[in-house]
Structures are given as structure tokens and as C-alpha cells.
Motif scaffolding. Structure first.
Motif, PDB file in Angstrom:
ATOM      1  N   TYR A  33       0.834  -1.190   0.000  1.00 54.79           N
ATOM      2  CA  TYR A  33       0.000   0.000   0.000  1.00 54.79           C
ATOM      3  C   TYR A  33       0.878   1.252   0.000  1.00 54.79           C
ATOM      4  CZ  TYR A  33      -2.989  -3.570   2.163  1.00 54.79           C
ATOM      5  OH  TYR A  33      -3.669  -4.729   2.446  1.00 54.79           O
ATOM      6  N   TRP A  34       0.316   2.321  -0.567  1.00 58.11           N
ATOM      7  CA  TRP A  34       0.875   3.660  -0.397  1.00 58.11           C
ATOM      8  C   TRP A  34      -0.195   4.572   0.187  1.00 58.11           C
ATOM      9  CZ3 TRP A  34       5.834   5.025  -0.556  1.00 58.11           C
ATOM     10  CH2 TRP A  34       6.729   4.248  -1.299  1.00 58.11           C
ATOM     11  N   TYR A  35       0.240   5.393   1.128  1.00 65.49           N
ATOM     12  CA  TYR A  35      -0.591   6.413   1.741  1.00 65.49           C
ATOM     13  C   TYR A  35       0.181   7.722   1.708  1.00 65.49           C
ATOM     14  CZ  TYR A  35      -3.344   2.620   3.867  1.00 65.49           C
ATOM     15  OH  TYR A  35      -4.130   1.516   4.078  1.00 65.49           O
ATOM     16  N   ARG A  36      -0.543   8.813   1.856  1.00 64.62           N
ATOM     17  CA  ARG A  36       0.138  10.087   2.030  1.00 64.62           C
ATOM     18  C   ARG A  36      -0.482  10.850   3.200  1.00 64.62           C
ATOM     19  NH1 ARG A  36      -1.971  14.324  -2.680  1.00 64.62           N
ATOM     20  NH2 ARG A  36      -3.914  14.841  -1.600  1.00 64.62           N
ATOM     21  N   GLN A  37       0.325  11.748   3.763  1.00 65.15           N
ATOM     22  CA  GLN A  37      -0.158  12.592   4.862  1.00 65.15           C
ATOM     23  C   GLN A  37       0.371  13.998   4.630  1.00 65.15           C
ATOM     24  OE1 GLN A  37       1.130  11.576   8.892  1.00 65.15           O
ATOM     25  NE2 GLN A  37      -0.842  12.236   9.705  1.00 65.15           N
ATOM     26  N   ILE A  38      -0.521  14.896   4.208  1.00 67.97           N
ATOM     27  CA  ILE A  38      -0.162  16.300   4.087  1.00 67.97           C
ATOM     28  C   ILE A  38      -0.010  16.854   5.503  1.00 67.97           C
ATOM     29  CG2 ILE A  38      -0.976  18.547   3.305  1.00 67.97           C
ATOM     30  CD1 ILE A  38      -2.403  17.034   1.015  1.00 67.97           C
ATOM     31  N   LEU A  39       0.926  17.759   5.685  1.00 73.43           N
ATOM     32  CA  LEU A  39       1.256  18.286   7.000  1.00 73.43           C
ATOM     33  C   LEU A  39       0.006  18.754   7.743  1.00 73.43           C
ATOM     34  CD1 LEU A  39       3.632  18.925   8.894  1.00 73.43           C
ATOM     35  CD2 LEU A  39       3.651  21.242   7.914  1.00 73.43           C
ATOM     36  N   GLY A  40      -0.202  18.194   8.929  1.00 75.40           N
ATOM     37  CA  GLY A  40      -1.334  18.595   9.767  1.00 75.40           C
ATOM     38  C   GLY A  40      -2.652  17.948   9.404  1.00 75.40           C
ATOM     39  N   GLN A  41      -2.644  17.061   8.394  1.00 77.33           N
ATOM     40  CA  GLN A  41      -3.890  16.434   7.973  1.00 77.33           C
ATOM     41  C   GLN A  41      -3.836  14.928   8.233  1.00 77.33           C
ATOM     42  OE1 GLN A  41      -5.342  17.623   4.134  1.00 77.33           O
ATOM     43  NE2 GLN A  41      -4.505  19.693   4.322  1.00 77.33           N
ATOM     44  N   LYS A  42      -4.918  14.244   7.899  1.00 81.62           N
ATOM     45  CA  LYS A  42      -4.979  12.825   8.211  1.00 81.62           C
ATOM     46  C   LYS A  42      -4.268  11.986   7.153  1.00 81.62           C
ATOM     47  CE  LYS A  42      -9.580  12.128   6.197  1.00 81.62           C
ATOM     48  NZ  LYS A  42     -10.957  11.672   6.483  1.00 81.62           N
ATOM     49  N   VAL A  43      -3.971  10.768   7.525  1.00 83.66           N
ATOM     50  CA  VAL A  43      -3.360   9.810   6.607  1.00 83.66           C
ATOM     51  C   VAL A  43      -4.404   9.409   5.570  1.00 83.66           C
ATOM     52  CG1 VAL A  43      -2.292   7.540   6.427  1.00 83.66           C
ATOM     53  CG2 VAL A  43      -1.819   8.974   8.427  1.00 83.66           C
ATOM     54  N   GLU A  44      -4.029   9.474   4.284  1.00 84.39           N
ATOM     55  CA  GLU A  44      -4.979   9.195   3.197  1.00 84.39           C
ATOM     56  C   GLU A  44      -4.469   8.038   2.335  1.00 84.39           C
ATOM     57  OE1 GLU A  44      -6.784  13.263   1.626  1.00 84.39           O
ATOM     58  OE2 GLU A  44      -4.589  13.323   1.662  1.00 84.39           O
ATOM     59  N   PHE A  45      -5.361   7.121   2.031  1.00 86.75           N
ATOM     60  CA  PHE A  45      -5.046   5.980   1.191  1.00 86.75           C
ATOM     61  C   PHE A  45      -4.840   6.423  -0.252  1.00 86.75           C
ATOM     62  CE2 PHE A  45      -5.160   1.820  -0.539  1.00 86.75           C
ATOM     63  CZ  PHE A  45      -6.084   1.794  -1.580  1.00 86.75           C
ATOM     64  N   LEU A  46      -3.822   5.879  -0.900  1.00 88.53           N
ATOM     65  CA  LEU A  46      -3.596   6.134  -2.324  1.00 88.53           C
ATOM     66  C   LEU A  46      -3.916   4.907  -3.163  1.00 88.53           C
ATOM     67  CD1 LEU A  46      -0.180   8.071  -2.307  1.00 88.53           C
ATOM     68  CD2 LEU A  46      -2.475   9.012  -2.539  1.00 88.53           C
ATOM     69  N   VAL A  47      -3.248   3.766  -2.849  1.00 89.80           N
ATOM     70  CA  VAL A  47      -3.339   2.615  -3.722  1.00 89.80           C
ATOM     71  C   VAL A  47      -2.961   1.359  -2.964  1.00 89.80           C
ATOM     72  CG1 VAL A  47      -0.962   2.845  -4.529  1.00 89.80           C
ATOM     73  CG2 VAL A  47      -2.663   1.808  -6.045  1.00 89.80           C
ATOM     74  N   SER A  48      -3.565   0.253  -3.381  1.00 83.27           N
ATOM     75  CA  SER A  48      -3.151  -1.054  -2.877  1.00 83.27           C
ATOM     76  C   SER A  48      -2.750  -1.934  -4.056  1.00 83.27           C
ATOM     77  CB  SER A  48      -4.260  -1.714  -2.057  1.00 83.27           C
ATOM     78  OG  SER A  48      -5.424  -1.869  -2.839  1.00 83.27           O
ATOM     79  N   TYR A  90       4.894  10.473   2.452  1.00 81.57           N
ATOM     80  CA  TYR A  90       4.370   9.306   1.758  1.00 81.57           C
ATOM     81  C   TYR A  90       4.792   8.053   2.530  1.00 81.57           C
ATOM     82  CZ  TYR A  90       2.967  12.247  -2.090  1.00 81.57           C
ATOM     83  OH  TYR A  90       2.344  13.208  -2.846  1.00 81.57           O
ATOM     84  N   PHE A  91       3.788   7.280   2.916  1.00 78.45           N
ATOM     85  CA  PHE A  91       4.032   6.068   3.695  1.00 78.45           C
ATOM     86  C   PHE A  91       3.733   4.838   2.857  1.00 78.45           C
ATOM     87  CE2 PHE A  91       4.868   8.050   7.640  1.00 78.45           C
ATOM     88  CZ  PHE A  91       3.973   9.093   7.814  1.00 78.45           C
ATOM     89  N   CYS A  92       4.615   3.878   2.952  1.00 76.10           N
ATOM     90  CA  CYS A  92       4.403   2.558   2.387  1.00 76.10           C
ATOM     91  C   CYS A  92       3.971   1.629   3.516  1.00 76.10           C
ATOM     92  CB  CYS A  92       5.713   2.073   1.770  1.00 76.10           C
ATOM     93  SG  CYS A  92       5.714   0.392   1.150  1.00 76.10           S
ATOM     94  N   ALA A  93       3.114   0.674   3.213  1.00 74.85           N
ATOM     95  CA  ALA A  93       2.687  -0.303   4.202  1.00 74.85           C
ATOM     96  C   ALA A  93       2.577  -1.664   3.537  1.00 74.85           C
ATOM     97  CB  ALA A  93       1.347   0.091   4.828  1.00 74.85           C
ATOM     98  N   SER A  94       2.638  -2.708   4.350  1.00 72.44           N
ATOM     99  CA  SER A  94       2.448  -4.047   3.820  1.00 72.44           C
ATOM    100  C   SER A  94       1.702  -4.900   4.834  1.00 72.44           C
ATOM    101  CB  SER A  94       3.790  -4.689   3.441  1.00 72.44           C
ATOM    102  OG  SER A  94       4.588  -4.982   4.578  1.00 72.44           O
ATOM    103  N   SER A  95       1.066  -5.952   4.339  1.00 71.39           N
ATOM    104  CA  SER A  95       0.406  -6.912   5.215  1.00 71.39           C
ATOM    105  C   SER A  95       0.436  -8.278   4.541  1.00 71.39           C
ATOM    106  CB  SER A  95      -1.036  -6.504   5.516  1.00 71.39           C
ATOM    107  OG  SER A  95      -1.829  -6.605   4.365  1.00 71.39           O
ATOM    108  N   ASP A  96       0.195  -9.336   5.342  1.00 72.30           N
ATOM    109  CA  ASP A  96       0.215 -10.662   4.722  1.00 72.30           C
ATOM    110  C   ASP A  96      -1.185 -11.194   4.472  1.00 72.30           C
ATOM    111  OD1 ASP A  96       1.181 -12.622   7.674  1.00 72.30           O
ATOM    112  OD2 ASP A  96      -0.561 -11.383   7.219  1.00 72.30           O
TER     113      ASP A  96
END
Lengths: 114, 113
Positions: A33-48, A90-96
């Protein structure tokens, strides 16, 4: 404990330039997954991403964005022509799995567009 | 319309002063509610997953609970190192595939010594 690693930690780019953000997910994970977080705002999903294709994407993930798993360990996010409003963490995440296991996040890449 | 609403936005407590953080959600067919902790300049760190109303999970001074409409993160006798932003998230309602998470805005918790 295994972790998600992201490089670089900070990227400064001129508006209109292409940028590639890199992630190494946890080795036995299958969902990315990729997420983004604009300064002072919430974490937003981009893509899985699963099984070498996009599984789900948000409205933010327009034609300027693309993702790729170029080899067995890396997962990348490319922004083709950056805009000022792309400045964010920009945050990357992973899960199994999709629901029974949590998503684990990296510490992010701070992208600054000048 | 926000699907995940967290309150309060900010909370300042004295060390040892217990309290609760709230997460209200509006998605139907909940497929998991997640609590994360985020320190400044870092990515979200996973704390708990809750799946069904009545479920509870504990870790050190934190306990998460879930009802049909909301979740609480209870913090008992907090220490300054518990200071962080606590995020609540649910799976995107579209369903199917490798689903992303929808996050709330978080509660910024400060524990004063």
C-alpha cells in the motif's frame, strides 16, 4: 522484528519533475500500500497492490501516479510530473492478508516540491 | 462525509491520570477497526485490531474496546512516553481485494510529568 523500510527519508524536487519513492516491504507480505499525509492532515489511502497489479485506488491516485514491484523486494511509487500540492509524507505499508492481519507502515518519505 | 471521527482532537493529561479516546465510525459491515500510534516524523505503529462488538484488546497501559458504532482507547495511569497521536482506521467500504484503510484525524495526546 521485521519492518518496512523507505528511501529516501527526504526528497526535494522541482515542480514538474518526476520522482520515485522506494519501499522494501516485510519479506513474507503479499499486499502492499501507499498512503500520504499532508502536514497537519490525516493519513490518506492512495493505492493497494496485490499479485503484481493494482487492487484498489483512491481518487487521489490519478494518471500522474504509478506503482511497480520491479523485483522480489522493492515496491515503488512514481509521480510523473510533480505539483506543489504533492508535498507530503508518503508512507508505504504491507500486510500478509487483507483483513486478518494489520498493515505495517514504514517511517515515510518526506516529499518537498519547490 | 467522514467515516471515521475521533475525539477529542487533543488531550493533555497529568502523568497517572487515566482517560479514554473515542473513535466513531459509520461504515456498515465493519471488517476490522485498527488503532495505531504515530510519533512525530514517523509512520503509524500498529497497536490493536478489533473485529466485533464487545471485543477488547490490551497492551500495557492501553485497552481498546469496540461497540457497533464506536471504539474507545482507554489509557490507564499514562506515562510521558505515551505522548503521541493515536489514530483510528477502518477498511475502506468498497470491499474486495487488498483494501486500504480510512483513517480518522487522530487524537494528539500529551502526558505531562
Amino acid at each position: 522484528e521485521p519492518e518496512v523500510t523507505q528511501t529516501p527519508s527526504h526528497q526535494v524536487t522541482q515542480m514538474g519533475q518526476e520522482v520515485i519513492l522506494r519501499c522494501v516491504p516485510i519479506s513474507n507480505h503479499l499486499y502492499f500500500y501507499w498512503y500520504r499525509q499532508i502536514l497537519g492532515q490525516k493519513v490518506e489511502f492512495l493505492v493497494s497492490f496485490y499479485n503484481n497489479e493494482i487492487s484498489e485506488k483512491s481518487e487521489i491516485f490519478d494518471d500522474q501516479f504509478s506503482v511497480e514491484r520491479p523485483d522480489g523486494s522493492n515496491f515503488t511509487l512514481k509521480i510523473r510530473s510533480t505539483k506543489l500540492e504533492d508535498s507530503a509524507m508518503y508512507f508505504c505499508a504491507s500486510s500478509d492478508s487483507t483483513t486478518s492481519q494489520p498493515q505495517h507502515f514504514g517511517d515515510g518519505t518526506r516529499l518537498s516540491i519547490l | 462525509e467522514d467515516q471515521v471521527t475521533q475525539s477529542p482532537e487533543a488531550l493533555r493529561l497529568q502523568e497517572g491520570e487515566s482517560s479514554s479516546l473515542n473513535c466513531s465510525y459509520t461504515v456498515s459491515g465493519l471488517r476490522g477497526l485498527f488503532w495505531y500510534r504515530q510519533d512525530p516524523g514517523k509512520g503509524p505503529e500498529f497497536l490493536f485490531t478489533l473485529y466485533s462488538a464487545g471485543e477488547e484488546k490490551e497492551k500495557e497501559r492501553l485497552k481498546a474496546t469496540l461497540t457497533k458504532k464506536e471504539s474507545f482507547l482507554h489509557i490507564t495511569a499514562p506515562k510521558p512516553e505515551d505522548s503521541a497521536t493515536y489514530l483510528c482506521a477502518v477498511h475502506n467500504p468498497s470491499g474486495g481485494g487488498a483494501d486500504g484503510l480510512t483513517f480518522g484525524k487522530g487524537t494528539h495526546l500529551i502526558i505531562q510529568p
